[in-house]
Design an enzyme around this catalytic site. Structure first.
Site, short mmCIF file in Angstrom:
data_model
loop_
_atom_site.label_atom_id
_atom_site.label_comp_id
_atom_site.label_asym_id
_atom_site.label_seq_id
_atom_site.Cartn_x
_atom_site.Cartn_y
_atom_site.Cartn_z
N SER A 13 5.53 6.70 10.53
CA SER A 13 5.70 7.36 11.82
C SER A 13 5.84 6.34 12.96
O SER A 13 5.34 5.22 12.87
CB SER A 13 4.51 8.27 12.09
N CYS A 27 13.17 10.65 6.88
CA CYS A 27 13.23 10.07 8.23
C CYS A 27 14.62 10.21 8.84
O CYS A 27 14.74 10.37 10.05
CB CYS A 27 12.79 8.62 8.21
N GLU A 45 10.52 0.66 10.09
CA GLU A 45 11.49 1.73 9.84
C GLU A 45 10.75 3.03 10.13
O GLU A 45 9.86 3.43 9.38
CB GLU A 45 11.97 1.64 8.39
N GLU A 55 4.43 6.49 15.78
CA GLU A 55 3.11 6.27 16.37
C GLU A 55 2.39 5.11 15.68
O GLU A 55 1.87 4.20 16.34
CB GLU A 55 2.32 7.57 16.19
N LYS A 59 0.84 -1.19 0.00
CA LYS A 59 0.00 0.00 0.00
C LYS A 59 0.88 1.24 0.00
O LYS A 59 1.60 1.49 0.97
CB LYS A 59 -0.90 0.05 1.24
N GLU A 101 10.05 15.07 15.87
CA GLU A 101 10.30 15.13 14.44
C GLU A 101 9.39 16.20 13.83
O GLU A 101 8.18 16.18 14.03
CB GLU A 101 9.91 13.75 13.87
P1 NDP Z 1 2.07 7.45 8.79
O1 NDP Z 1 2.91 6.61 9.66
O2 NDP Z 1 0.72 7.79 9.25
O3 NDP Z 1 1.91 6.77 7.35
C1 NDP Z 1 2.76 5.82 6.76
C2 NDP Z 1 1.92 4.80 5.99
O4 NDP Z 1 1.10 4.05 6.89
C3 NDP Z 1 0.94 5.41 4.99
O5 NDP Z 1 0.82 4.54 3.89
C4 NDP Z 1 -0.33 5.48 5.81
O6 NDP Z 1 -1.48 5.58 5.05
C5 NDP Z 1 -0.27 4.16 6.55
N1 NDP Z 1 -1.03 4.14 7.78
C6 NDP Z 1 -1.57 5.18 8.50
N2 NDP Z 1 -2.18 4.70 9.60
C7 NDP Z 1 -2.04 3.36 9.59
C8 NDP Z 1 -2.43 2.30 10.47
N3 NDP Z 1 -3.08 2.55 11.61
N4 NDP Z 1 -2.11 1.04 10.16
C9 NDP Z 1 -1.41 0.78 9.04
N5 NDP Z 1 -1.03 1.72 8.17
C10 NDP Z 1 -1.31 2.99 8.44
O7 NDP Z 1 2.85 8.73 8.45
P2 NDP Z 1 2.18 10.01 7.80
O8 NDP Z 1 2.30 9.85 6.38
O9 NDP Z 1 0.82 10.29 8.32
O10 NDP Z 1 3.11 11.11 8.38
C11 NDP Z 1 2.97 11.53 9.72
C12 NDP Z 1 4.31 11.79 10.32
O11 NDP Z 1 5.06 10.58 10.32
C13 NDP Z 1 5.16 12.76 9.55
O12 NDP Z 1 4.91 14.06 9.86
C14 NDP Z 1 6.52 12.32 9.96
O13 NDP Z 1 6.85 12.90 11.19
C15 NDP Z 1 6.41 10.84 10.12
N6 NDP Z 1 6.86 10.07 8.95
C16 NDP Z 1 8.01 9.38 9.04
C17 NDP Z 1 8.49 8.71 7.95
C18 NDP Z 1 9.72 7.93 8.00
O14 NDP Z 1 10.23 7.55 6.95
N7 NDP Z 1 10.26 7.63 9.14
C19 NDP Z 1 7.80 8.74 6.68
C20 NDP Z 1 6.57 9.45 6.69
C21 NDP Z 1 6.14 10.10 7.79
P3 NDP Z 1 -1.92 7.03 4.49
O15 NDP Z 1 -1.35 7.09 3.15
O16 NDP Z 1 -3.36 7.08 4.48
O17 NDP Z 1 -1.37 8.05 5.45
#
Ligand code: NDP
Length: 780
Positions: free
Chosen positions: A242, A297, A263, A244, A190, A392
């Site tokens: 993230s 990240c 990651e 979280e 996804k 972050e």
């Molecule tokens: P998320 O962790 O929310 O998203 C990463 C992926 O997980 C996306 O494909 C997202 O879908 C999906 N996702 C969201 N919620 C769930 C869930 N409960 N179970 C399984 N999959 C899920 O990151 P965001 O994109 O919302 O970004 C939020 C923050 O996270 C950023 O501001 C940043 O701080 C951090 N981040 C860190 C990254 C890294 O590489 N370490 C990369 C991206 C973000 P959807 O596309 O709908 O969001």
């Protein structure tokens, strides 16, 4: 006008990359995109728009996956997996090579589409994201080709659910799909809701490459679709995003038997010493925090600069910031493009605006009048505990403070819950290489930043997640030992009412910090032979005893720093001393278990101690040839303090089989002895006492596994928990471990042949170590 004047007044003209081909490809799908399942696109359904963040225009309409869509993608992947795996490494290598070639052929289309969808400058998508994605497929075509020879005894996991974020859409897809396919897995991936387009173009490429149906499946949608994949009938989840959401996935998969790699986020330190080449370090920062608008990240988002040069450095940095060009991502002369979405831009603005500390400097760059942009920002003079120093921001915002000494730099650098990456800038090789092992980070760049390659493992420590992507270490996440595991049933202790044969009271103690200790609760229980005779009493440890043991383990700081040669000697000595008491241990084992395998078990335990004494100074790191001006050192570091619920069925051999690899690699352990047969462990501490094992390196508790496991799993200072108990504790441990995202290794209610090959080897050594990738300049 003189030439000098021309140079001084020269400005960039527009250098736009054409979007025509990418828009034409999108126009072919003007009625919307469906999912890519079982080799073809499904009919577009209800969904959402994907917008260009540079101008807000709708690029495409995507379909929100339903549970039925996810089920059919997983079913397609499941149906395809057996045949894909049986195709063999060389067969799969050809497919991966074809994908790499097609990624090269369509490189410009991918780059432009990525820039349209994500807002990153074309310079980056064209020169970094897409070439690295190609490299990943080439590299893993090689891994597939070599699999049978280099990964004996290992096979594919099965079906992998993969969830990726929006910051490197195609690159993250490659990091996930290439190793999975190479090892014979099939995938359901996804992409992020904001940035799904290159994944869909990749699906098109899979068709063109003639990839067998069902090997790659792509479903689009929001976080709910991610959740559906996590809950689906898959064998492994690989997630980037993230912390979280990573934590939520850890909790959701607890006890399911699904393998997991995470990651996650970071707040990576960028450390500049006063003897650094300051201009290079400033230029490095441009790549560290303004690459992809800081939406990275491993961004070097936390600047630590040595006090003596800080003012000079900030001055040079501000001047460089003022030269950064922010604007149309398709312009080839742009440094910083658009932020992925207004939601993200607002989150960056909110975090910066809520800060009241330090001094904020915004680059002089002119931002486009419309579109989703944020100016390069520097905030200095923050205290280490400030929210912006800890959280972050995920945008083009650099925060910083100063340090005086190298040890203060280490302290500040490690003052974070994350541990993804770090950069060290110094012209003094001694300073730089002294820092590298002290930084808690999965990746350390010396005089460089944000260097990535398929051959060099990438991944975090602490709350930045676990598992590595890339390199040999990345393959373990996509393979498992061959063979069908057998279930392990709960082994109950014998009960009885007869006193000891010789009438002597034998009450063992706990072994904590090199001393025998009474249990905090003051309770003990009898251990009986099969015929009901009392063999001895053992303490029932509680949460306080665990806390004491963990504290003692942390106190043994010298052990990870000791030479491997010294650790080997201690292990040999343990083997020698156990061997000297073999007869007595064998008798004890037979009395406790009612079996007659004691002699064999002791022999095997001595042998195991010798095996890990041998490994202690031989499990080296290695050097990776990366296509950049440098080498990447893959250094094996101990995980830290490991809590282990020891096997019940092999009271001595099981304990030795988990303890020896852990301490050989420099870890310290808290061992919960075999629950039904604990007396071999309490006898064993006498062997520890006579074998020069430093206090705190090995701590032994006795008691109820189900009661001890939650405390060990939730303990913030325990770095990993392993369970081989016959009580099925997988769910308890994995759920509890979500708090600080500690590493876990649980038996999922399956047995292990401790006497045989399963009882020792690489798997144990891998679990006892973590790879730190250290990038060092090398050669021309
Ligand atoms: P998320 O962790 O929310 O998203 C990463 C992926 O997980 C996306 O494909 C997202 O879908 C999906 N996702 C969201 N919620 C769930 C869930 N409960 N179970 C399984 N999959 C899920 O990151 P965001 O994109 O919302 O970004 C939020 C923050 O996270 C950023 O501001 C940043 O701080 C951090 N981040 C860190 C990254 C890294 O590489 N370490 C990369 C991206 C973000 P959807 O596309 O709908 O969001």
């Amino acid at each position: 006008m003189t030439v000098k004047e021309i140079f001084e007044t020269m400005d960039y003209g527009p250098a736009p990359e054409s979007a025509a081909e990418a828009l034409a490809w999108l126009a072919e799908h003007s009625d919307g995109f469906g999912h890519f399942i079982d080799g073809s696109f499904t009919k577009p359904g209800a969904g959402f728009d994907s917008r260009n963040p540079a101008n807000g225009e709708v690029l495409a309409t995507l379909t929100q996956a339903t549970p039925a869509d996810v089920d059919s993608a997983v079913a397609a992947a499941r149906a395809a997996q057996g045949k894909w795996s049986k195709l063999g490494g060389p067969g799969r290598a050809r497919h991966l090579y074809a994908l790499a070639r097609l990624l090269q052929k369509h490189a410009r289309l991918f780059a432009v589409l990525e820039t349209l969808d994500n807002g990153k400058p074309i310079r980056e998508s064209r020169d970094i994201d897409v070439p690295l994605a190609q490299r990943h497929f080439y590299y893993h075509a090689g891994m597939a080709q070599l699999m049978e020879k280099t990964q004996p005894g290992r096979e594919a996991m099965g079906v992998c659910g993969q969830i990726i974020p929006w910051n490197f859409p195609l690159l993250m897809l490659s990091w996930k799909i290439a190793p999975a396919l190479a090892m014979g897995n099939t995938v359901v991936l996804k992409p992020a809701e904001y940035t799904s387009l290159t994944a869909l173009l990749f699906a098109d490429i899979c068709r063109q490459a003639g990839l067998p149906k069902g090997v790659v499946n792509i479903v689009t949608g929001d976080g709910d679709v991610g959740r559906m994949i996590v809950d689906a009938d898959v064998d492994k989840i690989a997630f980037t995003g993230s912390t979280e959401v990573g934590r939520a996935i850890r909790e959701a998969t607890a006890g399911s038997g699904k393998s997991l790699t995470l990651e996650l986020g970071g707040k990576s330190p960028y450390i500049v010493f006063e003897d650094a080449d300051l201009d290079s370090a400033v230029e490095g920062l441009v790549d560290a925090i303004w690459f992809n608008g800081g939406q990275v990240c491993c961004a070097g988002s936390r600047l630590l600069v040595q006090e003596g040069v800080s003012e000079d450095f900030y001055r040079r940095l501000r001047r460089r910031m003022d030269g950064l060009r922010v604007g149309d991502p398709l312009d080839k002369c742009i440094d910083i493009g658009a932020i992925v979405d207004p939601v993200q831009r607002d989150s960056i603005a909110r975090m910066v605006d809520s800060n009241t500390e330090g001094e904020t400097y915004r680059a002089a760059a002119t931002l486009p009048a419309s579109g989703c942009y944020y100016p390069p920002t520097l905030i200095t003079g923050l205290s280490p505990a400030s929210t912006l120093m800890q959280d972050e921001i995920f945008g083009p915002v650099l925060v910083g403070t100063t340090f005086r000494t190298p040890s203060e730099a280490v302290e500040l650098a490690n003052n974070t819950r994350y541990g993804l990456a770090a950069s060290v800038w110094s012209e003094n090789i001694n300073v730089a290489l002294d820092m590298a092992p002290k930084l808690v980070a999965g990746v350390v760049w010396v005089n460089g930043t944000n260097m990535l390659d398929a051959a060099a493992g990438f991944g975090g420590m602490r709350e930045s997640g676990f598992g590595r992507e890339g390199g040999w270490e990345g393959l373990t996440a996509y393979t498992r030992p061959t063979g069908k595991p057998k279930p392990l049933s709960k082994i109950e202790a014998f009960t009885g009412d007869k006193g000891p044969e010789d009438g002597i009271d034998r009450t063992a103690k706990l072994y904590i910090g090199g001393k025998q200790a009474r249990p905090d609760g003051g309770y003990s229980r009898g251990v009986y032979s099969k015929s009901g005779t009392l063999l001895g009493q053992v303490p029932i440890a509680n949460r306080k005893d665990i806390r004491n043991a963990v504290e003692a383990a942390h106190g043994a700081k010298g052990w990870p720093a000791a030479t491997a040669h010294l650790r080997a000697q201690v292990l040999y000595y343990l083997g020698e001393n156990l061997s000297a008491r073999a007869e007595e241990f064998a008798k004890r084992l037979d009395q406790m278990t009612g079996n007659r395998t004691g002699v064999k078990e002791v022999e095997a335990a001595v042998d195991r101690l010798f095996t890990y004494a041998a490994w202690a100074d031989k499990l080296d790191g290695d050097v990776r040839a990366v296509p950049l001006r440098g080498v990447a050192l893959a250094m094996r570091e101990p995980v830290g303090v490991i809590g282990v619920l020891c096997p019940d069925e092999a009271p001595l051999l099981g304990l030795v089989s988990v303890m020896a690899p852990a301490i050989a690699m420099g870890n310290r352990v808290v061992l919960a002895a075999s629950e039904p047969f604990p007396l071999a462990a309490t006898d064993f501490y006498q062997v520890l006492e006579t074998s020069d094992v430093p206090a705190g390196v090995v701590n032994i508790l006795t008691g109820n596994h189900a009661e001890l496991a939650p405390t060990l799993a939730a303990h913030a200072d325990v770095n990993a928990v392993w369970s081989f108990s016959s009580t099925d504790l997988a769910a308890t441990i994995e759920r509890g471990a979500a708090g600080n995202l500690k590493r876990t290794w649980v038996n999922n209610g399956q047995s292990r042949d401790w006497m045989g090959e399963e009882g020792e080897g690489q798997t144990f050594l891998d679990a006892a170590t973590e790879i730190k990738t250290v990038w060092v300049p090398y050669g021309a």
